[in-house]
Motif scaffolding. Structure first.
Motif, PDB file in Angstrom:
ATOM      1  N   PHE A  83      -5.673  -4.340 -12.358  1.00 27.23           N
ATOM      2  CA  PHE A  83      -4.747  -5.024 -13.262  1.00 27.23           C
ATOM      3  C   PHE A  83      -3.537  -5.600 -12.515  1.00 27.23           C
ATOM      4  CE2 PHE A  83      -7.067  -2.344 -16.264  1.00 27.23           C
ATOM      5  CZ  PHE A  83      -7.285  -3.234 -17.294  1.00 27.23           C
ATOM      6  N   TYR A  84      -3.175  -4.993 -11.406  1.00 26.40           N
ATOM      7  CA  TYR A  84      -1.995  -5.461 -10.682  1.00 26.40           C
ATOM      8  C   TYR A  84      -2.302  -6.661  -9.788  1.00 26.40           C
ATOM      9  CZ  TYR A  84       2.308  -5.295  -7.941  1.00 26.40           C
ATOM     10  OH  TYR A  84       3.503  -5.611  -7.339  1.00 26.40           O
ATOM     11  N   TRP A  85      -3.479  -6.646  -9.134  1.00 26.40           N
ATOM     12  CA  TRP A  85      -3.771  -7.686  -8.151  1.00 26.40           C
ATOM     13  C   TRP A  85      -4.729  -8.743  -8.670  1.00 26.40           C
ATOM     14  CZ3 TRP A  85      -0.589  -7.863  -4.242  1.00 26.40           C
ATOM     15  CH2 TRP A  85       0.007  -6.693  -3.769  1.00 26.40           C
ATOM     16  N   ASP A  86      -5.836  -8.346  -9.303  1.00 25.12           N
ATOM     17  CA  ASP A  86      -6.840  -9.350  -9.661  1.00 25.12           C
ATOM     18  C   ASP A  86      -7.739  -8.797 -10.766  1.00 25.12           C
ATOM     19  OD1 ASP A  86      -8.565 -11.446  -9.829  1.00 25.12           O
ATOM     20  OD2 ASP A  86      -9.307 -11.331  -7.774  1.00 25.12           O
ATOM     21  N   VAL A  87      -7.396  -9.141 -12.019  1.00 20.41           N
ATOM     22  CA  VAL A  87      -8.183  -8.656 -13.148  1.00 20.41           C
ATOM     23  C   VAL A  87      -9.579  -9.281 -13.153  1.00 20.41           C
ATOM     24  CG1 VAL A  87      -8.278  -8.500 -15.667  1.00 20.41           C
ATOM     25  CG2 VAL A  87      -6.087  -8.336 -14.494  1.00 20.41           C
ATOM     26  N   LYS A  88      -9.693 -10.477 -12.608  1.00 21.83           N
ATOM     27  CA  LYS A  88     -10.971 -11.184 -12.628  1.00 21.83           C
ATOM     28  C   LYS A  88     -11.990 -10.594 -11.656  1.00 21.83           C
ATOM     29  CE  LYS A  88      -8.926 -15.591 -14.039  1.00 21.83           C
ATOM     30  NZ  LYS A  88      -8.741 -17.031 -13.691  1.00 21.83           N
ATOM     31  N   ILE A  89     -11.620  -9.526 -10.920  1.00 16.16           N
ATOM     32  CA  ILE A  89     -12.562  -8.928  -9.962  1.00 16.16           C
ATOM     33  C   ILE A  89     -13.805  -8.401 -10.662  1.00 16.16           C
ATOM     34  CG2 ILE A  89     -11.574  -6.612 -10.061  1.00 16.16           C
ATOM     35  CD1 ILE A  89     -12.876  -8.408  -6.905  1.00 16.16           C
TER      36      ILE A  89
ATOM     37  N   ALA B 294     -11.305  -3.848  -3.655  1.00 16.40           N
ATOM     38  CA  ALA B 294     -11.648  -5.257  -3.428  1.00 16.40           C
ATOM     39  C   ALA B 294     -10.565  -6.183  -3.975  1.00 16.40           C
ATOM     40  CB  ALA B 294     -12.994  -5.574  -4.077  1.00 16.40           C
ATOM     41  N   ALA B 295     -10.004  -5.827  -5.145  1.00 19.91           N
ATOM     42  CA  ALA B 295      -8.925  -6.639  -5.718  1.00 19.91           C
ATOM     43  C   ALA B 295      -7.707  -6.650  -4.802  1.00 19.91           C
ATOM     44  CB  ALA B 295      -8.560  -6.105  -7.095  1.00 19.91           C
TER      45      ALA B 295
END
Length: 745
Positions: free
Chosen positions: A209-215, A284-285
């Motif tokens: 949620f902090y770096w990349d929700v689309k992961i 990974a995010a």
């Protein structure tokens, strides 16, 4: 993988897609859903698969006298299941090369499990220690932010004194805990691993949620297609690190002897699998948005700053826990190889009375400790240790896939197309990963090959030497008629007592005993030829363990006893074998006259004893008495003179208890001849026992090739340094007679 390998966000997304589908296909579908169903009565691993194949197809190459195949337990159970018209079974049974290939696969898979038990503890512990060092460095950098020189000195000190020393301490502590057994270690470690998985999943969720929700959307197979479309040698090497995400899947199957199948499946599907995916997705995010940060691909760097202290503690504890499965799997595999005569004899300690598969092998444990420390101190590089570990993991998985395809066709009796689909589907994926791991051969993977050569040489040489020694015994045995007919001619006298003759053959008289009689023409009033036979089943029930037969006429009082055991039975820990054999022979004498139909051997009449109700017509065991006190029971017909136990008491030097036998008080149904023979057996038992054991020394015939000489040399070295005796009984030294024989092969 190294930092420079991650050149763009797309590469990170593609590798994450590989991780998701690899974890799903191999760990979830292959192992948790399919392979776990192929357990051998609760036992898992490559040797368990091999034993299933031996029972359902005639592919075994282990020493076994074919003259007693009809009474072996595994054949009784499997004959009804075999399809005599199966073309696959006929083809495999016909070609001897297939038998050797299947045995080689089983031993190769066992070697990979041993290699995994060496490398995984070193990798996990060293990785955790390196993460701790990084986290401590960040903390001290924040504290000494105004002093760059102090930061540099502290960083150098932490890098020098934290990773290697702390990893060595943790490794030694982990292996020292093994003697407590799987149950106690599990009670201690289970909360730690549960907290660690929840912590890693929570951190992963935070990073998502902090770096990349689309992961989450990056699990699409389109990213795998994109990776393959732009493939080159450098990108293909990255897959060698991806396979580490399924580390422990093979150990999960091999650990079936330590845990139940249901508990392993529920724990993995409901807890481990989803939490691991969250952890990998979060990492990974983080990496995708921090490609330029130093060491961004290490898990410790993705931990939020306010959780660093908790991470330091949990990572150190969980690093030890993460290695436990591979260590226990190694113990299980070696124990199975021991019973199948494919590994030198070592002491096996069973740590649980309820769960037979929970074992501890001290010698192997400390060898694993030494090798793990050597790997860590020698490489001092997580990437190189990881490359060797990845090769061990994927090689073991390929072996399991190959053997499982045969299990599907021969044991589950599915269509050959189903077996072929399993082999192609999983084998193709694992072969791709194997090729990627082999590209890293020069970067650490070569160590696994050296370890494989050492362990495989030991296993093959032990198997080869055992088979050759057994073949020599078969070729040089003498007939039972020789012993009976030659006695009057040589003037052989019968001395009081019982003589136990330990031999691997189950028909005829062993050559070493005929050599002994020729030079010293005397043997005991009662002779019992004892053979220990390990058969490819996990356990043999106590009621079906003893197979008793008679050699020659009744006046000779010569018996044969075959003690059958499974590859997980702990018969070496039983100290009352002599009493059990005497009791079994008494039962044989009692039922022999009334149970002629159960005689299963045409040459020597054999009966499986231990499961009949004799209504008091067999020997009765008295309460244990202290033999050093010279107490003698008094009871009608069984009243005899005091026991002369000089040999047994002198071998112990202290008090030794011994089971005494007598006839039942009320036995009106017992025939006179049976009563007389049982009394003679009791009298011989009271007169003392002697144990004859052949010591065969293998000598290679002149002109033999170098390979044969080398294998026999390794076998002789292994035999000389074995930590366990060749027979299961605890034989008093003063009553042991060893007869040496030279076996020229």
């Amino acid at each position: 993988m190294e930092k420079r390998d991650l050149v763009s966000e797309e590469v990170v997304y593609e590798l994450f897609s590989f991780i998701f589908w690899t974890l799903t296909i191999i760990s979830l579908i292959k192992y948790a859903s399919i392979v776990l169903k192929a357990d051998d009565e609760g036992e898992g691993g490559t040797v368990a698969l091999y034993s299933l194949l031996c029972r359902n197809a005639k592919v075994g190459l282990l020493p076994c006298d074919t003259s007693t195949n009809e009474v072996m337990l595994y054949e009784e159970r499997s004959c009804s299941k075999m399809k005599t018209h199966s073309r696959a079974r006929r083809a495999i049974e016909k070609h001897r090369i297939c038998h050797y290939l299947i045995l080689f696969l089983a031993l190769f898979g066992s070697c990979m499990t041993i290699g995994d038990a060496v490398l995984t503890p070193a990798l996990s512990v060293y990785s955790a220690s390196s993460g701790v060092q990084r986290s401590l460095t960040d903390i001290f950098n924040d504290i000494y932010a105004s002093s760059p020189r102090t930061q540099e000195s502290v960083s150098k000190a932490l890098k020098r004194y934290v990773p290697i020393p702390s990893a060595c301490v943790i490794l030694v502590g982990l292996f020292m805990l093994q003697h407590y057994g799987t149950r106690k270690i599990g009670i201690m470690f289970a909360p730690i691993i549960a907290v660690w998985l929840l912590f890693a999943a929570a951190v992963g969720t935070y990073n998502i949620f902090y770096w990349d929700v689309k992961i989450i959307c990056k699990i699409s197979p389109l990213y795998i297609y994109q990776f393959i479309k732009n493939i080159d040698l450098a990108r293909w090497r990255l897959l060698g690190s991806v396979i580490l995400c399924v580390a422990g899947s093979e150990a999960m199957f091999a650990d079936l002897g330590h845990f139940s199948k249901k508990s392993i499946k529920i724990t993995f599907i409901c807890l481990i699998y989803p939490l691991l995916l969250l952890g990998y997705a979060g990492q990974a995010a983080y990496i995708s948005k921090n490609l330029k940060a130093p060491d961004s691909n290490h898990f410790s760097q993705s931990i939020p700053s306010h959780c660093r202290h908790l991470f330091i503690v949990l990572s150190l504890l969980s690093s030890a826990v993460g290695s436990q499965a591979t260590i226990t799997a190694c113990f299980s595999i070696i124990n199975q190889c021991l019973a199948l005569n494919c590994f030198p004899r070592v002491k096996v300690i069973h740590t649980s009375k309820k769960i037979h598969g929970q074992i501890y092998i001290p010698d192997v444990n400390w060898l694993l400790t030494i090798f793990s420390l050597t790997v860590m101190l020698g490489f001092r590089d997580i990437v190189k240790i990881g490359n060797a570990t990845a090769l061990a993991i994927i090689s073991g998985m390929l072996v399991t896939t190959s053997l499982m395809s045969l299990i599907i066709a021969l044991y589950w009796e599915k269509n050959l197309m189903v077996s072929a689909c399993f082999l192609v589907s999983f084998g193709f994926l694992e072969a791709a990963y194997l090729s990627a791991c082999l590209l890293q051969f020069h970067k650490g993977a070569w160590y696994l090959v050296i370890l494989l050569v050492v362990t495989m040489t030991i296993m093959l040489s032990w198997h080869y030497g055992t088979v050759k020694k057994y073949e020599f015994d078969l070729q040089n045995k003498v007939s039972t008629e020789w012993l009976i007919d030659i006695s009057p001619g040589l003037g052989i006298s019968r001395v009081p007592g019982i003589g136990f003759i330990y031999t691997d053959i189950v028909a005829g008289i062993p050559a070493f005993f005929s050599h002994f009689i020729t030079n010293l023409p005397a043997f005991h009033q009662v002779l019992i030829l004892v053979s220990f036979k390990s058969i490819p089943v996990p356990y043999v029930p106590e009621s079906e363990r003893y197979l008793i037969g008679r050699i020659g006429p009744k006046d000779c009082k010569i018996y044969r006893c075959i003690v059958r055991s499974g590859y997980c039975d702990h018969i070496r820990e039983t100290g009352d074998f002599e009493e059990q054999i005497i009791r079994s022979i008494g039962e044989f004498i009692s039922i022999e006259q009334n149970d002629i139909e159960s005689m299963v051997s045409p040459d020597e009449r054999m009966i499986v004893v231990g499961n009949s109700t004799l209504d008091g017509n067999a020997l009765v065991a008295l309460d244990e008495v202290d033999s050093s006190m010279g107490q003698t029971p008094v009871n009608n017909e069984s009243q005899i003179s005091p026991v002369d136990e000089t040999l047994e008491s002198s071998s112990r030097g202290n008090k030794r208890k011994k089971v005494r036998f007598m006839l039942p008080e009320n036995s009106p149904k017992m025939q006179v001849s049976v009563r007389k023979e049982l009394l003679e057996l009791i009298e011989a038992r009271e007169s003392g026992s002697a144990y004859f054991l052949g010591q065969s020394h293998l000598v290679v015939r002149g002109g033999s090739n170098y390979l044969k000489r080398f294998l026999i040399m390794v076998y002789r070295f292994s035999e000389k340094n074995c930590r366990e005796s060749p027979v299961a009984l605890k034989i008093p030294h003063a009553a042991l007679v060893e007869v040496g024989m030279v076996c020229t092969i």
